[in-house]
Design an enzyme around this catalytic site. Structure first.
Site, PDB file in Angstrom:
ATOM      1  N   SER A 185       0.813  -1.214   0.000  1.00 52.61           N
ATOM      2  CA  SER A 185       0.000   0.000   0.000  1.00 52.61           C
ATOM      3  C   SER A 185       0.845   1.261   0.000  1.00 52.61           C
ATOM      4  CB  SER A 185      -0.826   0.059   1.287  1.00 52.61           C
ATOM      5  OG  SER A 185      -1.737  -0.976   1.342  1.00 52.61           O
ATOM      6  N   GLU A 202      -3.735   0.179  -9.107  1.00 54.64           N
ATOM      7  CA  GLU A 202      -2.631   1.129  -9.326  1.00 54.64           C
ATOM      8  C   GLU A 202      -1.414   0.358  -9.830  1.00 54.64           C
ATOM      9  OE1 GLU A 202      -2.274   3.108  -5.405  1.00 54.64           O
ATOM     10  OE2 GLU A 202      -2.138   4.999  -6.478  1.00 54.64           O
ATOM     11  N   ASN A 210      -3.486   6.049  -1.515  1.00 50.85           N
ATOM     12  CA  ASN A 210      -3.255   6.162  -0.063  1.00 50.85           C
ATOM     13  C   ASN A 210      -2.595   7.477   0.341  1.00 50.85           C
ATOM     14  OD1 ASN A 210      -4.487   3.806   0.812  1.00 50.85           O
ATOM     15  ND2 ASN A 210      -2.728   2.582   0.175  1.00 50.85           N
ATOM     16  N   HIS A 261      -1.072  -2.713  -7.188  1.00 50.72           N
ATOM     17  CA  HIS A 261      -1.827  -2.349  -5.989  1.00 50.72           C
ATOM     18  C   HIS A 261      -3.340  -2.451  -6.214  1.00 50.72           C
ATOM     19  CE1 HIS A 261      -2.860   0.901  -2.778  1.00 50.72           C
ATOM     20  NE2 HIS A 261      -2.954  -0.298  -2.281  1.00 50.72           N
TER      21      HIS A 261
END
Ligand SMILES: CC(=O)CC(=O)SCCNC(=O)CCNC(=O)[C@H](O)C(C)(C)COP(=O)(O)OP(=O)(O)OC[C@H]1O[C@@H](n2cnc3c(N)ncnc32)[C@H](O)[C@@H]1OP(=O)(O)O
Ligand SMILES: NC(=O)C1=CN([C@@H]2O[C@H](COP(=O)(O)OP(=O)(O)OC[C@H]3O[C@@H](n4cnc5c(N)ncnc54)[C@H](OP(=O)(O)O)[C@@H]3O)[C@@H](O)[C@H]2O)C=CC1
Length: 291
Positions: free
Chosen positions: A119, A152, A190, A140
């Site tokens: 992450s 991602e 994130n 991701h």
């Protein structure tokens, strides 16, 4: 490169979701974990989630059965060596990820693409300790994987374009959408989402609102599908804290300071849904706020 066989390392909530979507898309998937219990629970969870999709007429029973038949498990990490693509989805700790790669590398075929579902951790740094930084990438997925559309794609400094193109094609085969992010702490999702969650925890810590009022405010006042504290419990408070620490250390800005209340919950082992207690207590029939 034609990718057909996929290894998933770590059978937690992300590992089971990743195995689920790859098996449904026709890939052969092998899962591994240090815990045999986690592997067993993961396969049960996938079966439950596929059943739910059958129940909602999103899948036929034959598609469910074919997907389940494409999933196998092994307690031995090195059994994954001959597969085309490895997705590491173990605990968000850099030492854990380095140790997994170190054990796996001597057994990997030369063409195997190695990826991490991290992450937040630097892809370039993870790649630099492998023998194949050009075939290493951040891959991701979002939680819950069977539902969320985005993946991602994060290139390390050395990732080559053949690797990027191969993973972009895999995402299309899964019926998902990719977004390219540069390799800076916590990438895009994130970098934006986690400071919001951390700020919600500060809002609780400072007594501006209760768990219920904070979550209700963001759900009904900003149309978020889950309140930020409910979402933090869903992601896992250990993972949220790990991401905040990567942002804080990597960008050296006090605006990313993890809220002490988040640290306290993690120290208590109240990690959210996965331990049945976090900002809510999930042990009863309905979630009950813990503050
Ligand atoms: C931390 C990171 O590194 C990155 C991240 O992942 S950040 C987290 C990103 N995720 C989010 O922000 C999730 C926010 N929450 C949501 O979008 C929604 O609350 C939700 C999709 C999880 C549930 O939606 P809902 O409307 O309350 O639930 P519900 O109607 O029961 O489910 C909607 C669909 O999701 C499926 N679903 C729900 N939870 C699921 C789960 N845990 N696993 C698999 N499928 C699930 C349901 O089967 C249903 O599927 P269909 O539409 O195909 O029938
Ligand atoms: N939670 C989320 O919303 C998201 C998480 N991610 C990332 O995905 C990764 C996994 O997260 P998540 O699934 O939530 O975590 P979980 O804690 O649910 O699962 C992690 C799993 O990895 C296992 N594990 C730990 N060490 C090893 C090892 N050496 N070899 C094999 N397995 C190991 C753990 O076993 P044990 O429990 O026995 O330690 C556990 O079963 C993390 O990098 C996280 O940042 C990415 C997107 C979203």
């Amino acid at each position: 490169m034609d990718i057909r066989t996929v290894g998933v390392v770590g059978a937690g909530q992300m590992g089971n979701g990743i195995a689920h979507v790859f098996a449904l898309a026709g890939f052969d998937v092998t899962m591994t974990d240090i815990s045999q219990d986690a592997l067993t629970a993961s396969v049960e969870k996938i079966a439950q989630n596929l059943d739910r999709q059958v129940g909602r007429a999103k899948l036929t029973e034959a598609e469910r059965d074919a997907a389940m038949a494409r999933i196998s498990t092994t307690p031995t990490l090195t059994d994954l060596g001959k597969l085309d693509l490895i997705i590491e989805a173990a605990t968000e700790k850099e030492v854990v990820k380095h140790a997994i790669f170190a054990e796996l590398l001597p057994h990997l075929g030369p063409q195997t693409i190695l990826t991490s579902n991290t992450s937040s951790i630097s892809i370039t740094r993870l790649a630099s300790q492998t023998d194949r930084p050009e075939r290493f990438m951040g891959f991701h997925f979002m939680n819950p994987v069977p539902v969320m559309q985005l993946v991602e794609l994060i290139r390390g400094i050395a990732t080559d374009s053949a690797t990027y193109d191969a993973l972009e094609a895999v995402v299309a085969k899964l019926g998902k959408t990719s977004a390219s992010a540069e390799d800076f702490p916590a990438f895009i999702v994130n970098r934006i989402l986690m400071p919001m969650i951390n700020e919600a925890i500060y809002t609780l810590y400072e007594g501006v609102g209760s768990v219920k009022s904070i979550d209700t405010s963001l759900k009904l006042g900003a149309n978020h599908p889950m309140g930020p504290l409910e979402l933090a419990d869903f992601i896992g408070l250990d993972t949220c804290l790990a991401i905040m620490n990567v942002l804080h250390d990597g960008l050296a800005d006090t605006k990313y300071r993890p809220c002490p209340l988040l640290t306290k919950y993690v120290e208590a082992g109240w990690l959210g849904r996965k331990t049945d207690r976090g900002f809510y207590d999930y042990r009863g029939e309905f979630p009950v706020p813990t503050r």
